[in-house]
Write a protein that holds these residues in place. Structure first.
Motif, mmCIF file in Angstrom:
data_model
loop_
_atom_site.group_PDB
_atom_site.id
_atom_site.type_symbol
_atom_site.label_atom_id
_atom_site.label_comp_id
_atom_site.label_asym_id
_atom_site.label_seq_id
_atom_site.Cartn_x
_atom_site.Cartn_y
_atom_site.Cartn_z
ATOM 1 N N THR A 1 0.808 -1.229 0.000
ATOM 2 C CA THR A 1 0.000 0.000 0.000
ATOM 3 C C THR A 1 0.839 1.276 0.000
ATOM 4 O O THR A 1 0.281 2.374 -0.028
ATOM 5 C CB THR A 1 -0.926 0.033 1.234
ATOM 6 N N LYS A 2 2.160 1.146 0.000
ATOM 7 C CA LYS A 2 3.004 2.339 0.181
ATOM 8 C C LYS A 2 2.877 3.351 -0.958
ATOM 9 O O LYS A 2 3.124 4.540 -0.770
ATOM 10 C CB LYS A 2 4.466 1.939 0.359
ATOM 11 N N ALA A 3 2.473 2.888 -2.160
ATOM 12 C CA ALA A 3 2.397 3.812 -3.295
ATOM 13 C C ALA A 3 1.011 4.401 -3.515
ATOM 14 O O ALA A 3 0.817 5.217 -4.407
ATOM 15 C CB ALA A 3 2.853 3.097 -4.571
ATOM 16 N N VAL A 4 0.018 3.990 -2.695
ATOM 17 C CA VAL A 4 -1.335 4.521 -2.877
ATOM 18 C C VAL A 4 -1.390 5.941 -2.327
ATOM 19 O O VAL A 4 -1.070 6.172 -1.159
ATOM 20 C CB VAL A 4 -2.375 3.635 -2.149
ATOM 21 N N PRO A 5 -1.794 6.932 -3.141
ATOM 22 C CA PRO A 5 -1.858 8.312 -2.648
ATOM 23 C C PRO A 5 -2.858 8.455 -1.495
ATOM 24 O O PRO A 5 -3.947 7.877 -1.533
ATOM 25 C CB PRO A 5 -2.331 9.104 -3.867
ATOM 26 N N ILE A 6 -2.469 9.198 -0.476
ATOM 27 C CA ILE A 6 -3.324 9.453 0.685
ATOM 28 C C ILE A 6 -3.524 10.955 0.835
ATOM 29 O O ILE A 6 -2.557 11.718 0.852
ATOM 30 C CB ILE A 6 -2.689 8.897 1.979
ATOM 31 N N ILE A 7 -4.785 11.373 0.917
ATOM 32 C CA ILE A 7 -5.116 12.775 1.201
ATOM 33 C C ILE A 7 -5.789 12.815 2.571
ATOM 34 O O ILE A 7 -6.830 12.190 2.776
ATOM 35 C CB ILE A 7 -6.059 13.367 0.137
ATOM 36 N N MET A 8 -5.189 13.520 3.509
ATOM 37 C CA MET A 8 -5.736 13.623 4.862
ATOM 38 C C MET A 8 -6.857 14.660 4.893
ATOM 39 O O MET A 8 -6.735 15.748 4.319
ATOM 40 C CB MET A 8 -4.648 14.038 5.850
ATOM 41 N N LEU A 9 -7.953 14.307 5.563
ATOM 42 C CA LEU A 9 -9.069 15.220 5.774
ATOM 43 C C LEU A 9 -9.173 15.479 7.273
ATOM 44 O O LEU A 9 -9.275 14.538 8.055
ATOM 45 C CB LEU A 9 -10.390 14.603 5.294
ATOM 46 N N THR A 10 -9.168 16.755 7.671
ATOM 47 C CA THR A 10 -9.221 17.023 9.105
ATOM 48 C C THR A 10 -9.650 18.446 9.403
ATOM 49 O O THR A 10 -9.473 19.344 8.577
ATOM 50 C CB THR A 10 -7.861 16.751 9.763
ATOM 51 N N ALA A 11 -10.215 18.617 10.597
ATOM 52 C CA ALA A 11 -10.568 19.950 11.072
ATOM 53 C C ALA A 11 -9.352 20.636 11.684
ATOM 54 O O ALA A 11 -9.387 21.833 11.980
ATOM 55 C CB ALA A 11 -11.689 19.849 12.104
ATOM 56 N N ARG A 12 -8.281 19.880 11.870
ATOM 57 C CA ARG A 12 -7.061 20.440 12.462
ATOM 58 C C ARG A 12 -6.254 21.099 11.345
ATOM 59 O O ARG A 12 -5.619 20.418 10.551
ATOM 60 C CB ARG A 12 -6.256 19.335 13.127
ATOM 61 N N ASP B 1 -1.171 14.747 0.498
ATOM 62 C CA ASP B 1 -1.784 16.072 0.527
ATOM 63 C C ASP B 1 -2.637 16.163 1.787
ATOM 64 O O ASP B 1 -2.869 15.163 2.480
ATOM 65 C CB ASP B 1 -2.632 16.302 -0.727
ATOM 66 N N TYR B 2 -3.149 17.365 2.053
ATOM 67 C CA TYR B 2 -3.818 17.649 3.311
ATOM 68 C C TYR B 2 -4.906 18.666 3.043
ATOM 69 O O TYR B 2 -4.641 19.730 2.492
ATOM 70 C CB TYR B 2 -2.763 18.207 4.281
ATOM 71 N N ILE B 3 -6.157 18.360 3.407
ATOM 72 C CA ILE B 3 -7.264 19.303 3.229
ATOM 73 C C ILE B 3 -7.923 19.541 4.578
ATOM 74 O O ILE B 3 -8.355 18.599 5.246
ATOM 75 C CB ILE B 3 -8.330 18.786 2.236
#
Length: 252
Positions: free
Chosen positions: A76-87, A103-105
């Motif tokens: 799973t290391k190459a699967v793109p991850i976008i974090m979703l958070t209120a922080r 990425d981070y939203i």
């Protein structure tokens, strides 16, 4: 058929998850929802997504912990991850990125921004799917039009054979093991036997016709495509007789 990118939504709030899923479907994506870390891992074990939307605050294992775990796993290391958070402060953004997020939203965010960020990480992570053509000898593959020809004559083949040929042609003359081909060509599936590669190589050779010998089996190692295939040595009895030195019939 055009590939619909799979998006795994890991979000414990059903209203937010449904809003994300609806917008993703309308934009040509294939969303799947997991409400906690256990469900998310089950989904990942079944089929790898093209991108993961991962909420930071989850019941049980946090999104930050999941991101670290998935980045440490070779599968799973190459699967793109976008974090979703209120922080949304800088310290939290840095922590998310350090954990392995691409990425981070920060919430609240617009769906347009989310879609733009998903497309951006997919573009960065998909060089193998780039358009353009590749040619080896008289064999030509054009990925933008999804066409293959040999000596100017069009060839027909299935999507898996096309993808397999594309990968081999992009790495011509290199030998690839069955496991390497499974990882690069069938990477979004989990439970596929290595014999599957042999079946599709056979189909690819049949589809290539006269160009079939360009796809070579390297005994004990795997497969490669070459511009100068080695002609197989004759093995039939008739061929051996034809090659045997002639004996004189004028003994009388």
């Amino acid at each position: 058929m055009k590939h619909m990118p799979r998006v795994l939504i890991v979000e414990d709030e059903p209203a937010i998850a449904e809003l994300l899923a609806v917008n993703l479907r309308h934009s040509g994506f294939q969303p799947t929802w997991a409400m906690d870390s256990v469900t998310a891992q089950v989904e990942l074990d079944a089929v790898l997504p093209d991108v993961i939307l991962l909420d930071w605050m989850l019941p049980g294992e946090s999104g930050l912990s999941l991101a670290r775990k998935w980045r440490a796993d070779p599968r799973t290391k190459a699967v793109p991850i976008i974090m979703l958070t209120a922080r949304g402060d800088e310290h939290d953004r840095v922590a998310g990125l350090d954990a392995g997020a691409d990425d981070y939203i920060a919430k609240p965010f617009s769906t347009k921004e989310m879609l733009a960020r998903i497309r951006a990480v997919l573009r960065r992570r998909a060089p193998e799917q780039a358009g353009g053509s590749v040619q080896i000898g008289a064999l030509l593959l054009d990925s933008s039009t999804h066409r293959v020809s040999f000596e100017g004559q069009p060839l027909k083949m299935g999507p898996t054979e096309f993808k397999l040929l594309h990968y081999l042609m992009q790495h011509a003359e290199r030998v690839h093991s069955r496991s390497q081909l499974l990882d690069r060509v069938w990477g979004d599936h989990v439970f596929i036997e290595e014999r599957t590669v042999d079946v599709h190589v056979k189909r690819l050779r049949e589809a290539l016709g006269a160009a079939g010998p360009m796809v070579e089996t390297v005994r004990g190692a795997g497969y490669r495509i070459t511009a100068q295939p080695v002609a197989p040595a004759p093995t039939t009895r008739a061929a051996r007789v034809a090659q045997a030195p002639s004996t004189s019939a004028s003994a009388s």
